[in-house]
Scaffold this motif. Sequence first.
Motif, short mmCIF file in Angstrom:
data_model
loop_
_atom_site.label_atom_id
_atom_site.label_comp_id
_atom_site.label_asym_id
_atom_site.label_seq_id
_atom_site.Cartn_x
_atom_site.Cartn_y
_atom_site.Cartn_z
N ALA A 192 40.42 7.69 40.26
CA ALA A 192 41.21 8.88 40.60
C ALA A 192 41.33 9.06 42.11
O ALA A 192 42.41 9.37 42.63
CB ALA A 192 40.62 10.12 39.94
N LEU A 193 40.24 8.85 42.82
CA LEU A 193 40.24 9.03 44.27
C LEU A 193 41.06 7.96 45.00
O LEU A 193 41.48 8.17 46.13
CB LEU A 193 38.81 9.04 44.81
CG LEU A 193 38.00 10.28 44.46
CD1 LEU A 193 36.53 10.07 44.82
CD2 LEU A 193 38.57 11.52 45.14
N SER A 194 41.32 6.84 44.35
CA SER A 194 42.11 5.78 44.99
C SER A 194 43.57 6.19 45.18
O SER A 194 44.27 5.59 46.00
CB SER A 194 42.02 4.48 44.17
OG SER A 194 42.77 4.57 42.97
N CYS A 195 44.03 7.20 44.46
CA CYS A 195 45.39 7.73 44.61
C CYS A 195 45.29 9.23 44.28
O CYS A 195 45.65 9.65 43.18
CB CYS A 195 46.36 7.00 43.69
SG CYS A 195 48.09 7.35 44.02
N PRO A 196 44.79 10.03 45.22
CA PRO A 196 44.41 11.41 44.92
C PRO A 196 45.53 12.36 44.51
O PRO A 196 45.26 13.43 43.98
CB PRO A 196 43.75 11.89 46.21
CG PRO A 196 44.11 10.91 47.26
CD PRO A 196 44.49 9.64 46.59
N VAL A 225 31.93 14.92 37.55
CA VAL A 225 32.88 14.16 38.36
C VAL A 225 34.22 14.91 38.45
O VAL A 225 34.79 15.04 39.53
CB VAL A 225 33.06 12.73 37.80
CG1 VAL A 225 34.23 12.02 38.47
CG2 VAL A 225 31.79 11.92 37.98
N ALA A 226 34.70 15.41 37.32
CA ALA A 226 35.99 16.12 37.31
C ALA A 226 35.95 17.37 38.20
O ALA A 226 36.97 17.74 38.79
CB ALA A 226 36.38 16.49 35.89
N LYS A 227 34.79 18.01 38.30
CA LYS A 227 34.69 19.19 39.17
C LYS A 227 34.89 18.83 40.64
O LYS A 227 35.30 19.67 41.43
CB LYS A 227 33.34 19.88 38.98
CG LYS A 227 33.26 20.70 37.71
CD LYS A 227 31.93 21.44 37.65
CE LYS A 227 31.93 22.44 36.52
NZ LYS A 227 30.75 23.30 36.56
N ARG A 228 34.62 17.58 40.99
CA ARG A 228 34.77 17.15 42.38
C ARG A 228 36.08 16.41 42.66
O ARG A 228 36.45 16.22 43.81
CB ARG A 228 33.60 16.23 42.77
CG ARG A 228 32.25 16.87 42.73
CD ARG A 228 32.13 17.99 43.76
NE ARG A 228 30.80 18.54 43.84
CZ ARG A 228 30.36 19.57 43.12
NH1 ARG A 228 31.16 20.13 42.23
NH2 ARG A 228 29.15 20.04 43.26
N VAL A 229 36.74 15.97 41.61
CA VAL A 229 37.95 15.16 41.77
C VAL A 229 39.10 15.90 41.08
O VAL A 229 39.26 15.83 39.86
CB VAL A 229 37.76 13.75 41.17
CG1 VAL A 229 38.98 12.89 41.42
CG2 VAL A 229 36.51 13.08 41.75
N PRO A 230 39.91 16.62 41.87
CA PRO A 230 40.90 17.53 41.28
C PRO A 230 42.08 16.90 40.55
O PRO A 230 42.80 17.60 39.84
CB PRO A 230 41.40 18.34 42.49
CG PRO A 230 41.08 17.51 43.67
CD PRO A 230 39.87 16.70 43.32
N ASN A 231 42.29 15.59 40.67
CA ASN A 231 43.40 14.98 39.94
C ASN A 231 42.96 14.38 38.61
O ASN A 231 43.74 13.70 37.95
CB ASN A 231 44.13 13.94 40.80
CG ASN A 231 43.27 12.79 41.28
OD1 ASN A 231 42.12 12.99 41.65
ND2 ASN A 231 43.83 11.60 41.29
N ILE A 232 41.73 14.67 38.18
CA ILE A 232 41.26 14.25 36.86
C ILE A 232 41.52 15.37 35.86
O ILE A 232 41.16 16.53 36.08
CB ILE A 232 39.76 13.89 36.86
CG1 ILE A 232 39.54 12.58 37.60
CG2 ILE A 232 39.22 13.80 35.43
CD1 ILE A 232 38.09 12.12 37.64
N TYR A 233 42.15 14.99 34.74
CA TYR A 233 42.39 15.89 33.61
C TYR A 233 41.63 15.30 32.43
O TYR A 233 41.66 14.10 32.20
CB TYR A 233 43.90 15.98 33.31
CG TYR A 233 44.65 16.60 34.45
CD1 TYR A 233 44.96 17.95 34.45
CD2 TYR A 233 45.02 15.84 35.55
CE1 TYR A 233 45.63 18.53 35.52
CE2 TYR A 233 45.68 16.40 36.63
CZ TYR A 233 45.99 17.75 36.60
OH TYR A 233 46.64 18.32 37.66
N LEU A 234 40.96 16.15 31.68
CA LEU A 234 40.09 15.68 30.61
C LEU A 234 40.70 15.95 29.24
O LEU A 234 41.17 17.05 28.96
CB LEU A 234 38.72 16.36 30.72
CG LEU A 234 38.01 16.08 32.04
CD1 LEU A 234 36.84 17.04 32.24
CD2 LEU A 234 37.53 14.64 32.10
#
Length: 179
Positions: free
Chosen positions: A114-118, A138-147
């Motif tokens: 996810a962080l490779s293309c934020p 991890v999702a709490k720290r990486v805002p472009n992750i949807y679960l």
Amino acid sequence: EGVSKGLLLHLNTQRFHFEDLGRELGQYKNIFGFININPMDKDACFQLEKGVTKLNYKGLKLHPRLNGYRADHPNVKKLFKKAYELGVPTLVDAFPDGDSLLLGFDVSQYGRLALSCPDAPLIVAHFGGHRVIDMMLVAKRVPNIYLNISYTLLYYRDSSITGDIVYAIKSMKGERIFY
């Protein structure tokens, strides 16, 4: 009848070739398809571009578990970025089974992807399975992750994992989580 929209996930491990399925998708305005591509294929970016621009696909499906690669492999990152450039979301399988655990399944791979293309949305399918708490962190720290919680509730029915899923949903206030 009564279904207004549907999502069809192509799997490259099944007998339906992406081109045949993509042509069929063009006949239905209410069915959206995600093309499954193995990023280890030499022409993976070409397949994705063809799928999106010529064959009616609306997203990319990655399946590290079935195709046997790490979610943060450089080829995966390249294909993820290509999906973003084409304006389509990426859905990636994150259900650890015995095979994927032996291959080195680790929640941090999804964060690094996810962080490779934020700016690109990354839908993490199955919420990390039994690693749901780690995936939440991890999702709490990486805002472009949807679960996505599909399959996980069924698979872990009557186990402590369902309680972890409920806890994670509450902890994230239901944001960026869907079925």
